[in-house]
Scaffold this active site. Structure first.
Site, short mmCIF file in Angstrom:
data_model
loop_
_atom_site.label_atom_id
_atom_site.label_comp_id
_atom_site.label_asym_id
_atom_site.label_seq_id
_atom_site.Cartn_x
_atom_site.Cartn_y
_atom_site.Cartn_z
N HIS A 16 44.10 3.49 -8.44
CA HIS A 16 42.72 3.98 -8.23
C HIS A 16 42.30 3.71 -6.78
O HIS A 16 41.76 2.66 -6.46
CB HIS A 16 41.78 3.27 -9.22
N ASN A 20 38.98 8.82 1.18
CA ASN A 20 37.96 8.57 2.21
C ASN A 20 37.36 7.17 2.14
O ASN A 20 36.83 6.68 3.13
CB ASN A 20 36.87 9.64 2.17
N THR A 100 41.62 12.27 -4.06
CA THR A 100 40.68 12.78 -3.06
C THR A 100 40.03 14.06 -3.56
O THR A 100 40.61 14.80 -4.35
CB THR A 100 41.37 12.98 -1.69
N PRO A 102 38.98 17.70 -2.98
CA PRO A 102 39.19 18.86 -2.10
C PRO A 102 37.85 19.41 -1.65
O PRO A 102 36.94 19.57 -2.47
CB PRO A 102 39.94 19.86 -2.99
N GLU A 230 30.24 3.49 -15.08
CA GLU A 230 29.89 2.78 -13.84
C GLU A 230 28.38 2.52 -13.83
O GLU A 230 27.89 1.66 -13.11
CB GLU A 230 30.32 3.60 -12.62
N ASP A 305 39.87 0.77 -5.46
CA ASP A 305 38.80 1.77 -5.36
C ASP A 305 38.69 2.28 -3.92
O ASP A 305 39.06 3.41 -3.65
CB ASP A 305 37.45 1.17 -5.83
C1 LIG Z 1 32.26 2.90 -5.53
N1 LIG Z 1 32.52 3.62 -6.72
C2 LIG Z 1 32.76 4.97 -6.80
N2 LIG Z 1 32.25 5.62 -7.87
C3 LIG Z 1 32.37 6.96 -7.98
N3 LIG Z 1 32.99 7.72 -7.08
C4 LIG Z 1 33.51 7.12 -6.00
C5 LIG Z 1 33.44 5.72 -5.81
N4 LIG Z 1 34.07 5.43 -4.68
C6 LIG Z 1 34.53 6.61 -4.17
N5 LIG Z 1 34.16 7.64 -4.96
C7 LIG Z 1 34.38 9.09 -4.76
O1 LIG Z 1 35.36 9.26 -3.76
C8 LIG Z 1 34.82 10.03 -2.66
C9 LIG Z 1 35.43 9.55 -1.35
O2 LIG Z 1 36.78 9.90 -1.28
P1 LIG Z 1 37.31 11.40 -1.10
O3 LIG Z 1 36.31 12.13 -0.25
O4 LIG Z 1 37.40 11.99 -2.48
O5 LIG Z 1 38.62 11.24 -0.44
C10 LIG Z 1 33.32 9.80 -2.76
O6 LIG Z 1 32.60 10.84 -2.13
C11 LIG Z 1 33.11 9.76 -4.26
O7 LIG Z 1 33.04 11.06 -4.80
ZN LIG Z 2 36.53 5.04 -7.92
#
Ligand SMILES: CNc1ncnc2c1ncn2[C@@H]1O[C@H](COP(=O)(O)O)[C@@H](O)[C@H]1O
Ligand SMILES: [Zn+2]
Length: 366
Positions: A16, A20, A100, A102, A230, A305
């Site tokens: 997990h 980004n 990630t 898209p 969450e 995460d």
């Molecule tokens: C902290 N807990 C979390 N809960 C929910 N979604 C999360 C997250 N942490 C990250 N993301 C999800 O991952 C995206 C960033 O990576 P990517 O742009 O996809 O590579 C965030 O915009 C969110 O949609």
């Molecule tokens: Zn997550």
């Protein structure tokens, strides 16, 4: 050997990790500086936000919007993917499922497909380690690269890592946009994409919006993992468990009847200790639901995460679990090894991972 060092040496599996959220701070600042000079963003404001320690759930999603402004062009997506994989490999992660979302961006001539292609270019660009990201059926050579006598944690040899991609559906998206992501994942199955994740701000969007796309994904043989619980949301958590995904992430706000359903279902849970603490889902590691699931022998995997956003590493997550719950080195080894069973990759990969753990065993089990 000290536990902290052992956790770093331990072969590990990361299930997990959001691309980004895993970008190095130094890279973000470097990119932000350039954009600041071009007048596209206010650098000092962005710098302040990146360096600030506050990471409530709301702040995280504000930050992600900023991160996306900084990182979303093809060359940068390729660069951050390469760096993220190299960073995980450097701490002895032997299998990584990187997820990630898209993204489409007309100004950058970016489509969801070209975004994913840029991610795959990043996997190909890695040169500090060997990366195997194609399914065994497509590239049998992957396997010979992973002979157990060449185990990755041996510092004298080139490190190796298996990588698989999950495409995320953001909870802000529509049913049609979610479907587009699933179709893209299906088209890119031979290129390392293995499944679908549902993520994004848990306060946003309705489960019913994503259900058709997720059901379709499942029908078509994609693996599905959901951010589940969450935030408190009784009905959604029930519906998610009834959907029976291959895994769920977080599971912070499950109530008694959810726990019962989850434990009967044996759906593995991706546990993100630091993320949950920093976003104020829990007040201490000791009270984290990991303890109860572990005691119940429910399948769990420690995950990061967002290593960048939360300033952690997978080694650190194992160390936190070991120090909080007083695990010995054999328990830490088993905790990591048990994750093999619920990786999304095929059995050939699982067999190779088992061999990697076998070769490491004597260092952890007396
Ligand atoms: C902290 N807990 C979390 N809960 C929910 N979604 C999360 C997250 N942490 C990250 N993301 C999800 O991952 C995206 C960033 O990576 P990517 O742009 O996809 O590579 C965030 O915009 C969110 O949609
Ligand atoms: Zn997550």
């Amino acid at each position: 050997m000290e536990m902290e060092e052992l956790c770093r040496e331990l072969p590990k599996i990361e299930l997990h990790a959001h691309l980004n959220g895993s970008v190095r701070d130094s890279t973000l600042l470097e990119l932000a500086k350039v954009l600041g000079e071009q007048g596209a963003i206010d650098f000092s404001e962005v710098e302040g936000l990146i360096k600030r320690r506050g990471r409530s759930l709301k702040e995280c999603f504000r930050l992600f919007d900023i991160y996306h402004k900084i990182t979303t062009d093809h060359a940068t997506v390729t660069r951050i993917t390469q760096e993220v994989v190299e960073d995980f490999a450097a701490e002895n992660v032997v299998y990584l499922e990187l997820r990630t979302t898209p993204k489409q961006n007309k100004a950058k001539e970016m489509t969801k497909r070209s975004y994913v292609e840029a991610v795959i270019d990043g996997l190909t660009a890695v040169d500090s380690v060997e990366v195997a990201f194609l399914p065994s059926t497509v590239n049998a050579r992957n396997l010979t690269n992973f002979l157990p006598n060449e185990v990755t944690y041996n510092q004298t040899q080139r490190k190796k890592i298996f990588v698989r991609l999950l495409l995320s559906i953001d909870r802000r998206e529509t049913t049609a946009a979610a479907m587009e992501t699933v179709n893209l994942a299906l088209e890119m199955k031979d290129k390392g994409v293995i499944g679908i994740d549902l993520s994004g701000n848990p306060e946003v969007g309705e489960w019913q919006t994503f259900l058709p796309a997720l059901q379709y994904a499942k029908q078509k043989g994609l693996q599905v993992t959901l951010h589940c619980g969450e935030v408190r949301n009784n009905r959604e958590i029930h519906s998610m468990l009834d959907f029976y995904p291959q895994r769920i992430g977080h599971a912070c706000y499950l109530e008694e009847e959810h726990w019962e359903k989850l434990k009967v279902s044996k759906i593995p849970v991706e546990i993100c200790l630091t993320s949950n603490l920093r976003t104020e889902r829990i007040t201490s590691f000791k009270e984290h639901h990991f303890a109860d699931l572990y005691k119940a022998k429910h399948p769990v995997s420690l995950c990061t995460d967002d290593v960048g956003l939360f300033s952690t590493t997978l080694s650190n997550e194992y160390y936190l679990a070991a120090s909080t719950f007083e695990f010995n080195k054999e328990q830490v080894y088993q905790l990591s090894r048990n994750v093999i069973e619920f990786v999304f990759a095929d059995d050939e990969v699982k067999r190779t991972l088992a061999e990697i753990y076998d070769a490491a065993e004597r260092r952890f089990i007396l």
